[in-house]
Design an enzyme around this catalytic site. Structure first.
Site, short mmCIF file in Angstrom:
data_model
loop_
_atom_site.label_atom_id
_atom_site.label_comp_id
_atom_site.label_asym_id
_atom_site.label_seq_id
_atom_site.Cartn_x
_atom_site.Cartn_y
_atom_site.Cartn_z
N VAL A 85 4.11 -0.87 4.05
CA VAL A 85 2.80 -1.28 4.53
C VAL A 85 2.10 -2.08 3.42
O VAL A 85 2.11 -1.67 2.25
CB VAL A 85 1.93 -0.06 4.91
CG1 VAL A 85 0.57 -0.51 5.42
CG2 VAL A 85 2.64 0.78 5.98
N GLU A 93 -5.83 -1.78 11.75
CA GLU A 93 -7.11 -1.82 11.03
C GLU A 93 -6.96 -1.10 9.70
O GLU A 93 -6.17 -0.15 9.57
CB GLU A 93 -8.22 -1.20 11.88
CG GLU A 93 -8.05 0.28 12.18
CD GLU A 93 -9.30 0.88 12.83
OE1 GLU A 93 -10.42 0.57 12.39
OE2 GLU A 93 -9.12 1.65 13.78
N LYS A 98 2.16 -3.50 8.64
CA LYS A 98 3.32 -2.61 8.56
C LYS A 98 4.58 -3.36 8.98
O LYS A 98 4.67 -3.86 10.10
CB LYS A 98 3.10 -1.38 9.44
CG LYS A 98 4.22 -0.35 9.39
CD LYS A 98 3.84 0.88 10.19
CE LYS A 98 4.90 1.97 10.11
NZ LYS A 98 4.50 3.19 10.85
N ASP A 114 4.12 14.50 12.88
CA ASP A 114 4.23 14.43 11.43
C ASP A 114 2.83 14.42 10.78
O ASP A 114 2.56 13.59 9.91
CB ASP A 114 5.02 13.20 11.01
CG ASP A 114 5.56 13.30 9.58
OD1 ASP A 114 5.69 14.44 9.07
OD2 ASP A 114 5.84 12.25 8.97
N LEU A 170 0.82 -1.21 0.00
CA LEU A 170 0.00 0.00 0.00
C LEU A 170 0.85 1.26 0.00
O LEU A 170 0.45 2.30 -0.53
CB LEU A 170 -0.92 0.01 1.23
CG LEU A 170 -1.95 -1.11 1.33
CD1 LEU A 170 -2.67 -1.05 2.68
CD2 LEU A 170 -2.95 -1.02 0.19
N GLY A 180 7.51 3.96 3.70
CA GLY A 180 8.00 5.11 4.45
C GLY A 180 9.46 4.95 4.81
O GLY A 180 10.15 4.07 4.29
N GLY A 181 9.92 5.79 5.72
CA GLY A 181 11.32 5.77 6.10
C GLY A 181 11.73 4.53 6.86
O GLY A 181 12.88 4.12 6.83
N PHE A 182 10.78 3.89 7.57
CA PHE A 182 11.11 2.75 8.42
C PHE A 182 10.74 1.41 7.80
O PHE A 182 11.11 0.37 8.32
CB PHE A 182 10.43 2.88 9.79
CG PHE A 182 10.89 4.07 10.57
CD1 PHE A 182 12.21 4.47 10.53
CD2 PHE A 182 10.01 4.80 11.35
CE1 PHE A 182 12.66 5.56 11.26
CE2 PHE A 182 10.44 5.89 12.09
CZ PHE A 182 11.77 6.27 12.04
N GLY A 183 9.95 1.41 6.74
CA GLY A 183 9.52 0.14 6.16
C GLY A 183 8.37 0.32 5.19
O GLY A 183 8.17 1.41 4.65
#
Length: 331
Positions: free
Chosen positions: A81, A155, A96, A202, A73, A76-79
């Site tokens: 989704v 969710e 995630k 953020d 989907l 981002g910076g950490f992984g």
């Protein structure tokens, strides 16, 4: 018979070691002891690692037994989704993956140290009530610690897209009445977080979901990976949000506070909903960005308040909630 030689060579007798020889022997003995101790430590340290890896494999197996995972989907910076479903009832979820869980600072919740995003979402769930805005944060359904990786199961609202896509689909900007409806929900949600001492840090179009299956779009907040638990008037000397959205006080003084920064970010969200341009703090400070003259007087006043240069002159979230632009249903 041979006569006994009175000058026989005497049996060798060990000489008393010199001070230097004793030092050398002592160093060698110490080196052996250090080597043995290091070996013991290596053996001891390898045991938790093996246990942790086994625990991670077990957690992964439990996750795979419970959920299906499909298309990505977002990232981002950490992984990343992914869309998914719970196997037992096909309930839609968002999965995630945080590739390096150590990039999330730990937080202590009820005496237990947890990854920050997990701790904050558990706190939100535990303190949820019927007040306006408390249904906005997305809920954490499950989480799995896979040694180095972290998996959060969240969710996934039906018929929802992030506010950036929603705005783009609607021609790049929204009508003022629709932006007002969304902002009203966002302010309520921000107040709900502030009461629980949670600073999202953020808030932006990409971290706001809009449910479009209803007559009125429903707002949900996502991505608490940079969030913190702080008092609203705490002075923070690090900035963990989107760099192009940093408030002026950080830009000039390398410090900011949760309350005024949240108001600034809400102003950016509103600006980008109503204008077909991307907001940057640098562009705003250089007067390259203008507020549209086609907006109502109250809307322009609301927006200018959010984007005040001095954080002390920005309104509080409660004052924003009472602003005529939000309370007047006719404009």
């Amino acid at each position: 018979m041979h006569p006994v030689d009175s000058h026989q060579t005497p049996s060798p007798v060990a000489e008393e070691p010199t001070v230097e020889a004793r030092r050398v022997r002592g160093r060698k003995r110490k080196d052996r002891e250090d080597a043995e101790e290091k070996g013991k430590k290596r053996r001891r340290s390898s045991e938790p690692t093996e246990t942790c890896e086994a625990s991670g494999d077990l957690a992964r197996a439990k996750f795979l037994d419970k959920y299906w995972e499909y298309d990505q989907l977002g990232e981002g910076g950490f992984g990343a989704v992914f869309a998914g479903f719970r196997r037992e009832d096909c309930f839609p979820v968002a999965i995630k993956h945080i590739q390096d869980k150590h990039c999330l600072p730990p937080l202590c919740l009820h005496g237990k140290e947890l990854p920050a995003e997990v701790a904050i979402m558990l706190k939100l769930a535990a303190e949820k009530d019927d007040s306006a805005g408390m249904s906005a944060p997305i809920q954490l359904l499950d989480w799995y610690d896979l040694s180095h990786e972290l998996i959060l199961v969240l969710e996934r609202p039906d018929c929802a897209s992030d506010l950036a896509d929603y705005t783009a689909v609607n021609g790049g900007s929204l009508q003022e009445w629709e932006a007002k409806n969304i902002m009203r929900q966002l302010v309520d949600a921000a107040i709900g977080l502030e009461k629980r001492h949670i600073f999202h840090s953020d808030l932006k179009l990409q971290n706001i979901l809009i449910g479009i299956g209803r007559i009125s779009p429903c707002v949900r907040l996502i991505d608490f990976g940079l969030s913190e638990i702080v008092q609203k008037d705490t002075v923070i000397t690090r900035f963990r949000g989107t760099r192009r959205h940093m408030p002026p006080e950080w830009y000039y003084h390398s410090e900011h506070m949760p309350g005024p920064t949240t108001v600034w970010q809400l102003g950016i969200v509103l600006y980008e909903m109503l204008h077909k341009s991307v907001f940057t703090t640098r562009g705003f400070l250089n007067k390259e960005l203008k507020i549209s003259s086609g907006l109502s007087t109250d809307c322009k006043h609301f927006l200018r308040l959010c984007l005040k240069m001095a954080q002390a002159r920005r309104p509080t979230l409660t004052e924003l909630q009472r602003h005529p632009w939000l309370t007047n249903c006719t404009s």
